[in-house]
Design an enzyme around this catalytic site. Structure first.
Site, PDB file in Angstrom:
ATOM      1  N   SER A  53       0.799  -1.238   0.000  1.00  0.00           N
ATOM      2  CA  SER A  53       0.000   0.000   0.000  1.00  0.00           C
ATOM      3  C   SER A  53       0.824   1.277   0.000  1.00  0.00           C
ATOM      4  O   SER A  53       0.258   2.368  -0.079  1.00  0.00           O
ATOM      5  CB  SER A  53      -0.966   0.007   1.193  1.00  0.00           C
ATOM      6  OG  SER A  53      -2.039  -0.882   0.958  1.00  0.00           O
ATOM      7  N   LYS A  56       0.045   3.647  -2.747  1.00  0.00           N
ATOM      8  CA  LYS A  56      -0.995   4.668  -2.670  1.00  0.00           C
ATOM      9  C   LYS A  56      -0.407   6.077  -2.551  1.00  0.00           C
ATOM     10  O   LYS A  56      -1.097   7.061  -2.834  1.00  0.00           O
ATOM     11  CB  LYS A  56      -1.937   4.369  -1.504  1.00  0.00           C
ATOM     12  CG  LYS A  56      -2.739   3.069  -1.698  1.00  0.00           C
ATOM     13  CD  LYS A  56      -3.649   2.795  -0.511  1.00  0.00           C
ATOM     14  CE  LYS A  56      -4.553   1.596  -0.774  1.00  0.00           C
ATOM     15  NZ  LYS A  56      -3.956   0.327  -0.389  1.00  0.00           N
ATOM     16  N   SER A 113      -6.339   2.944   4.162  1.00  0.00           N
ATOM     17  CA  SER A 113      -5.615   2.174   3.153  1.00  0.00           C
ATOM     18  C   SER A 113      -6.586   1.325   2.345  1.00  0.00           C
ATOM     19  O   SER A 113      -6.312   0.159   2.028  1.00  0.00           O
ATOM     20  CB  SER A 113      -4.528   1.288   3.790  1.00  0.00           C
ATOM     21  OG  SER A 113      -3.523   0.976   2.838  1.00  0.00           O
ATOM     22  N   LYS A 215       2.709   6.656   5.588  1.00  0.00           N
ATOM     23  CA  LYS A 215       1.895   5.571   5.045  1.00  0.00           C
ATOM     24  C   LYS A 215       2.480   4.225   5.462  1.00  0.00           C
ATOM     25  O   LYS A 215       3.676   4.084   5.681  1.00  0.00           O
ATOM     26  CB  LYS A 215       1.841   5.662   3.509  1.00  0.00           C
ATOM     27  CG  LYS A 215       0.849   4.729   2.848  1.00  0.00           C
ATOM     28  CD  LYS A 215      -0.575   5.185   3.087  1.00  0.00           C
ATOM     29  CE  LYS A 215      -1.597   4.177   2.570  1.00  0.00           C
ATOM     30  NZ  LYS A 215      -1.653   2.952   3.404  1.00  0.00           N
TER      31      LYS A 215
END
Length: 387
Positions: A53, A56, A113, A215
């Site tokens: 992720s 992202k 997420s 993140k």
């Protein structure tokens, strides 16, 4: 070979003694000063890794660029397509045809997420998954992320989706320097969707002094990835940590690296952009068996595992010591123009589901919790709730 490599780093002055005496690191790491770009520590910085992720972040960057170019606005509608709704968790679970504002979609993508929302953003902003991936790769090339390739906007596993710790550091610098107006989105403590509170998977937020981003990511082949940032006395440091064994250990490792960084004066000449490639640049790393064959299913998750009884909890397993501030998000409120990528030459939407005009199906929930419907779903809406 590793011994010679560390001697080379030490002689170049890129790693301070206070860092060298810390516990050994097992996987790729880059720690750098955001202001100067100078690297304080690195290991296997060019090793190919599955981003999960962390992908992202590039989805956000491409979208920020699209907003700046006038292709889309923060209040533009993002429609959940049949394809995006079918993506596996982590997800929001909205039905095909659901519509939300772009800014709310991005916050769900960054904090929860949510894989379905990341795909919806990509399809709406890019016109299709493939077209958006082309844009992700074009931006990676432009930024000099030479060890990176994308095929989807959410980071679900593909052997053709990979990056490096150094490339992720380049991406972080681009996001934070070019788009400071969105910096607060990366330090949101949690989201409120109706009466439901969704905490940030980044366990540094609200727990590590000065933490302000950015993140986390996890798929079995990647292990537990994290980019943690913190600002103290006007100095912002970023730690890129890949391939940790759990959500807790990645937070602990990032915190330790940041602590060492704040204790280290800026030294050496290597920066994120000038660091010369080294090591194996092409062999992908796969932690699937180590992470997902040897651990219980509940440990194969971004959520921090519950500590066993009579075992001291990590700082990053404990509840926040304050009532978290949640940002209210939800469906509706998308009054802006449709993204240009999903319009044909006649200005008509050609997505695989119609874009309905939003209306509330029932009154907003009573009580002190965040109100999601209508205008209350627009923009940052801090709400205090118990954790």
């Amino acid at each position: 070979m590793r011994h010679r490599h560390f001697l080379k780093l030490f002689s170049a002055g890129t790693i301070a003694l206070s860092v060298l005496v810390g516990p050994a690191l097992a996987n790729p790491v880059v720690v750098f000063d955001l202001g100067s770009g100078k690297i304080l520590q690195h290991q296997d910085a060019f090793k190919r890794w599955y981003p999960a992720s962390l992908s992202k972040l590039m989805t956000a960057y491409v979208t920020f660029r699209a907003i700046a170019a006038g292709e889309v606005q923060l209040d533009s509608p993002i429609t959940v397509t049949k394809h995006s709704a079918s993506e596996p968790p982590s997800k929001m679970g909205f039905k095909p045809g659901s519509v939300m504002r772009l800014d709310n979609a991005l916050k769900m993508m960054l904090v929860k997420s949510a894989n379905d929302i990341a795909m919806a953003v990509g399809e709406n902003v890019g016109g299709s998954q493939a077209a958006f991936a082309d844009r992700m790769n074009a931006e990676a090339t432009r930024l000099g992320m030479n060890g990176t390739h994308f095929v989807n906007p959410n980071g679900l596993y593909s052997p053709d989706q990979y990056t490096t710790a150094r490339d992720l550091a380049v991406l972080v610098m681009a996001i934070r320097r070019e788009f400071p107006e969105y910096a607060s989105w990366f330090s949101i403590e949690g989201l409120a969707v109706g009466k439901k509170a969704i905490p940030n998977y980044n366990l540094l937020i609200g727990r590590y002094p000065g933490a302000d981003g950015m993140k986390t990511g996890f798929v079995c082949p990647s292990g537990f990835n994290m980019i943690g940032s913190a600002t103290r006395n006007g100095r912002t440091l970023v730690a890129v940590v890949l391939g940790e064994k759990s959500a807790v250990t990645r937070a602990e490792t990032a915190a330790r690296l940041l602590d060492q960084g704040f204790d280290t004066p800026a030294a050496g000449s290597d920066t994120v952009t000038t660091l010369a490639p080294y090591g194996d640049l092409v062999s992908p790393n796969d932690m699937h068996d180590e992470i997902c064959k040897k651990k219980a299913r509940q440990e194969q998750s971004e959520a921090p595992p519950v500590a066993a009884k009579n075992v001291p909890k990590s700082t990053y397993q404990k509840k926040l010591d304050h009532v978290p501030t949640l940002v209210a998000v939800g469906l509706g409120g998308a009054t802006g123009p449709a993204p240009k990528a999903i319009l044909d030459q006649g200005g008509q939407d050609y997505a695989d589901v119609p874009i309905p005009s939003w209306r509330p199906d029932r009154p907003a929930p009573a009580g002190p919790g965040p109100k999601i419907a209508g205008s209350a779903a627009q923009g940052d809406q801090p709400v205090k709730v118990a954790n």
